[in-house]
Design an enzyme around this catalytic site. Structure first.
Site: not given
Length: 294
Positions: A82, A208, A230
């Site tokens: 990530d 995200h 995420n």
């Protein structure tokens, strides 16, 4: 099954749902994610950031463990670095057996971002590893970066970026940010921009900074085209609160039992999130004939 993100996210794109990408730093979190995926008949992506790789989740230990667990089950499991910024971190993840990588060059100018993503894509694709990139910039919630529309993804640039880099999925900036938002603030997302990005691009889109964004925003983001979300801060906070609550209720609890209780609590959170984003029930299998997670 252990796989890259590419096929599972294409399935999510074609069936209009999102896959949860959870940051993990230990075996208990990995087990909670994989067992939740099995029980929900869902795919899941396990994220480990370079900072987490250094502090807790050593890649040479985590990657073989995740791969072994994933190979015991009948739903797709991916392991992704990530926000890999440095080529050294990305190549280490590839050497250790990650199935996917994210190259985050979003802090660079457009051409340098393209150059760096293209280089990673050439390396990763040759090994069957999928590549996530970011255009625009998803900053930090505490700094108010999600409010800065200058950071948002430009639709025309996104088309050129995906075509020139060959990335497999694209993280877009539409108003979320990493970390914890100020108390009582839920971000306002630019859903019109997201719809334009979805219309312009064929690659799966990634959100995200999903933690703290609110269930309504998350559901609408999926409906407008997000295929990967995420989640780090929300799960970490949930785990911490569960740990403190369990110790308060039973100060004499044994360490192994504490871990088991924490794992079950994390599973409750993860499974609820999978249902929210529509990934539950997307994969059918016979649990009696399929291999069990051990």
């Amino acid at each position: 099954m252990y796989t890259s993100m590419k096929d599972m996210l294409l399935h999510a794109r074609d069936h209009q749902y999102a896959v949860m990408a959870v940051n993990v730093v230990n075996m208990e979190q990995v087990k909670a994610c994989i067992e939740s995926a099995v029980e929900e008949h869902s795919a899941v992506i396990l994220n480990i950031s370079p900072r987490q790789m250094i502090a807790h989740a050593y890649p040479q230990i985590m990657a073989p463990m995740v791969k072994h667990m994933a190979e015991q089950v009948c739903v797709p499991i991916a392991l992704n670095i990530d926000h890999g910024v440095n080529m050294e971190d990305i190549t280490q993840a590839i050497r250790c057996g990650y199935s996917s990588v994210m190259i985050d060059a979003s802090s660079y100018d457009f051409e340098e971002n393209i150059r760096r993503v293209s280089a990673v894509a050439s390396l990763a694709h040759a090994k069957g590893i999928s590549v996530e990139a970011e255009l625009g910039h998803v900053g930090t919630a505490a700094d108010g970066d999600g409010l800065n529309t200058d950071y948002y993804t430009d639709v025309a640039q996104a088309k050129e970026f995906v075509w020139r880099t060959g990335c497999d999925c694209l993280a877009v900036a539409i108003g979320t940010a990493h970390g914890s938002y100020p108390k009582n603030r839920i971000p306002r997302l630019d859903f019109d921009r997201l719809k334009e990005l979805k219309s312009a691009l064929t690659v799966p889109l990634v959100l995200h900074g999903g933690s703290g964004a609110g269930a309504e925003n998350i559901s609408k983001a999926v409906a407008c085209g997000i295929n990967k979300i995420n989640v780090c801060t929300d799960l970490m906070n949930h785990a911490k609160e569960s740990l403190l609550r369990t110790l308060k209720e039973d100060p004499d609890i044994q360490y192994m039992e504490l871990n088991e209780a924490l794992e079950e609590s994390m599973k409750g959170f993860i499974k609820s999130y999978m249902r929210l984003i529509g990934s539950s029930g997307q994969y059918s299998f016979d649990a009696h004939t399929g291999p069990e997670l051990d």
